[in-house]
Scaffold this active site. Structure first.
Site, PDB file in Angstrom:
ATOM      1  N   ASN A 169      -8.448  -3.400   4.497  1.00  0.00           N
ATOM      2  CA  ASN A 169      -8.684  -3.268   3.053  1.00  0.00           C
ATOM      3  C   ASN A 169      -7.744  -4.208   2.306  1.00  0.00           C
ATOM      4  OD1 ASN A 169      -6.151  -1.782   2.299  1.00  0.00           O
ATOM      5  ND2 ASN A 169      -6.999  -0.321   3.773  1.00  0.00           N
TER       6      ASN A 169
ATOM      7  N   LYS B 179      -6.461  16.226  -5.195  1.00  0.00           N
ATOM      8  CA  LYS B 179      -5.942  15.649  -3.940  1.00  0.00           C
ATOM      9  C   LYS B 179      -4.544  16.171  -3.628  1.00  0.00           C
ATOM     10  CE  LYS B 179      -7.385  11.557  -3.068  1.00  0.00           C
ATOM     11  NZ  LYS B 179      -7.620  10.134  -3.193  1.00  0.00           N
TER      12      LYS B 179
ATOM     13  N   LYS C 238      -3.923  18.034  -0.090  1.00  0.00           N
ATOM     14  CA  LYS C 238      -3.052  17.458   0.947  1.00  0.00           C
ATOM     15  C   LYS C 238      -1.745  18.246   1.101  1.00  0.00           C
ATOM     16  CE  LYS C 238      -5.095  13.022   0.923  1.00  0.00           C
ATOM     17  NZ  LYS C 238      -5.207  11.916   1.877  1.00  0.00           N
TER      18      LYS C 238
HETATM   19  O1  C5P Z   1      -7.405  10.522   0.904  1.00  0.00           O
HETATM   20  P1  C5P Z   1      -6.868   9.344   0.175  1.00  0.00           P
HETATM   21  O2  C5P Z   1      -6.900   8.085   1.018  1.00  0.00           O
HETATM   22  O3  C5P Z   1      -7.448   9.104  -1.151  1.00  0.00           O
HETATM   23  O4  C5P Z   1      -5.340   9.727  -0.084  1.00  0.00           O
HETATM   24  C1  C5P Z   1      -4.404   8.832  -0.515  1.00  0.00           C
HETATM   25  C2  C5P Z   1      -3.021   9.278  -0.109  1.00  0.00           C
HETATM   26  O5  C5P Z   1      -3.036   9.777   1.233  1.00  0.00           O
HETATM   27  C3  C5P Z   1      -2.042   8.136  -0.089  1.00  0.00           C
HETATM   28  O6  C5P Z   1      -0.769   8.660  -0.321  1.00  0.00           O
HETATM   29  C4  C5P Z   1      -2.176   7.621   1.339  1.00  0.00           C
HETATM   30  O7  C5P Z   1      -1.023   6.918   1.742  1.00  0.00           O
HETATM   31  C5  C5P Z   1      -2.354   8.895   2.100  1.00  0.00           C
HETATM   32  N1  C5P Z   1      -3.180   8.795   3.310  1.00  0.00           N
HETATM   33  C6  C5P Z   1      -2.588   8.932   4.539  1.00  0.00           C
HETATM   34  N2  C5P Z   1      -3.349   8.884   5.666  1.00  0.00           N
HETATM   35  C7  C5P Z   1      -4.681   8.713   5.596  1.00  0.00           C
HETATM   36  C8  C5P Z   1      -5.299   8.563   4.331  1.00  0.00           C
HETATM   37  C9  C5P Z   1      -4.516   8.612   3.210  1.00  0.00           C
HETATM   38  O8  C5P Z   1      -1.359   9.072   4.600  1.00  0.00           O
HETATM   39  N3  C5P Z   1      -5.418   8.685   6.693  1.00  0.00           N
END
Ligand code: C5P
Length: 406
Positions: free
Chosen positions: A211, A340, A344
């Site tokens: 990305n 979120k 999380k």
């Molecule tokens: O789920 P999403 O990608 O939107 O969440 C973003 C947050 O979760 C960021 O802090 C990113 O660093 C973390 N993240 C992670 N591992 C993943 C996906 C996201 O630590 N597989």
């Protein structure tokens, strides 16, 4: 304020060199002890005798002087100081520093030092604005060098503009600020873990899914935390950035590598997940290059990557006391980010609008909202470095208020 502080002043070859004599005096007034290196150019403007009369020490000028090396070699000279202060910092001296040249005593001491360096640029306005000088200034900033000035005004060459040496009282104030901040070190004794950059998920030995994350925001946060005294571990996916000064950087490629490196770095007091981790990886990575054989294109089966942020939040007794996530959203930024944070299990979430119209993604600036259980703050748009400093200050304030409550 500067009692017992040892400053090594490096005086470059510019007309403003005469002001360095006044600066030596004013720093001494505050209690600092000052040693000085005078470059060959500098000695065209002021004499070693004036410098040594003020410092009460030898004026160091020569890289290859046997007597200097016997008394005080360039390495010792550069390390037996709490701060190196380059004043005036000429375009040439800054170029040497940016490129790591060591052609005279001044540039060698600057390369050999393990101490903080402050530069006070002074030069003609065109020289200051020249793209080469600005490139060098950018490099020096990235290297963690602190810059004071230049200021605007009349210059000795008759031109007017930016390039004047900062006024001596302003330099003294900046030196005092530096030592005040260094002594404050509010995060000393804490360990911070930061993830940054993208992850690359292999399809086969030559192809991968990635990305656009540049890693800049995460790197800036790691650096800001280190500046506040935290022992900082940065786990970074592939980026074009130099490892930040004073930070232990672990380079990884895939999400699973990042997860392993993060858990390997625990325990930590603070975890900040800034990385743009790929949500999915290819189920089974081909061991040899997938061939284009004229048939139907291959289809990729994706499986979900581990959520590193959620994993750190659920690390049981190894959970860092403060876990912060990032949420890059293109719409409903605050609502999605709030949800979120809860999902999380992190303490704070930093939400940013990365819709293409903002130009934020991969850019120099960021505009964020800081969301906790209690509040949602909108921060003004600023350079990623400024957002990083603001966040690091908030983290320090958080721990201070927790300590005060105990
Ligand atoms: O789920 P999403 O990608 O939107 O969440 C973003 C947050 O979760 C960021 O802090 C990113 O660093 C973390 N993240 C992670 N591992 C993943 C996906 C996201 O630590 N597989």
């Amino acid at each position: 304020m500067l009692e017992n502080k040892r400053i090594l002043m490096i005086i470059g070859g510019g007309i403003a060199a005469y002001k360095s004599l006044e600066l030596i005096r004013r720093l001494q007034d505050k209690g600092a002890s000052v040693r000085a290196i005078l470059t060959e150019g500098g000695s065209q403007f002021i004499t070693p005798l004036s410098v040594s009369s003020l410092t009460g020490d030898k004026c160091y000028t020569d890289l290859f002087s046997l007597t200097d090396e016997a008394e005080m070699g360039h390495i010792r000279l550069s390390r037996e100081a709490d701060l190196l202060l380059v004043c005036p910092a000429t375009a040439d001296l800054m170029a040497s520093m940016a490129h790591g040249l060591a052609r005279d005593l001044a540039s060698t001491a600057l390369l050999a030092t393990d101490k903080p360096v402050m530069i006070c640029p002074s030069m003609n306005v065109q020289m200051w604005q020249h793209p080469a000088t600005q490139r060098n200034v950018g490099t020096l900033r990235k290297d963690g060098i602190i810059q004071i000035g230049p200021e605007d005004g009349d210059m000795a060459c008759g031109e007017v503009g930016s390039g004047r040496l900062a006024e001596v009282p302003n330099i003294v104030a900046a030196v005092e600020d530096f030592f005040r901040a260094a002594e404050a070190q509010p995060l000393a004794g804490r360990h911070a873990l930061v993830t940054a950059g993208p992850t690359w998920e292999a399809i086969d030995p030559v192809r991968y899914i990635a990305n656009h994350s540049s890693g800049r925001q995460g790197y800036a946060i790691a650096e800001a935390l280190a500046r506040l005294g935290a022992r900082t571990t940065l786990v970074s996916g592939p980026t074009n950035l130099a490892a930040p000064a004073g930070v232990e950087t672990i380079n990884i490629t895939s999400a699973r590598d990042m997860e392993a490196a993060c858990h390997g770095a625990l325990p930590a007091d603070i975890a900040i997940c800034v990385a743009a981790v790929a949500d999915w990886r290819v189920d089974s990575e081909a061991q040899s290059k997938v061939k284009k054989d004229g048939g139907a294109p291959p289809s990729l089966t994706l499986v979900e990557n581990p959520d590193i942020l959620a994993g750190l939040c659920n690390a049981g007794n190894k959970r860092p006391a403060l876990v912060i996530g990032f949420a890059a959203e293109t719409d409903n930024v605050v609502d999605y980010a709030t949800a979120k944070r809860k999902r999380k299990g992190c303490d704070w979430i930093v939400a940013n609008d990365v819709s293409p119209a903002t130009g934020i993604m991969g850019g120099e600036n960021n505009r964020v909202h800081l969301i906790s259980e209690q509040s949602c703050e909108d921060w003004a748009e600023g350079a990623k470095d400024d957002v990083a400093r603001q966040l690091a200050d908030r983290i320090a304030a958080h721990f201070e208020s927790q300590e005060a409550a105990q």
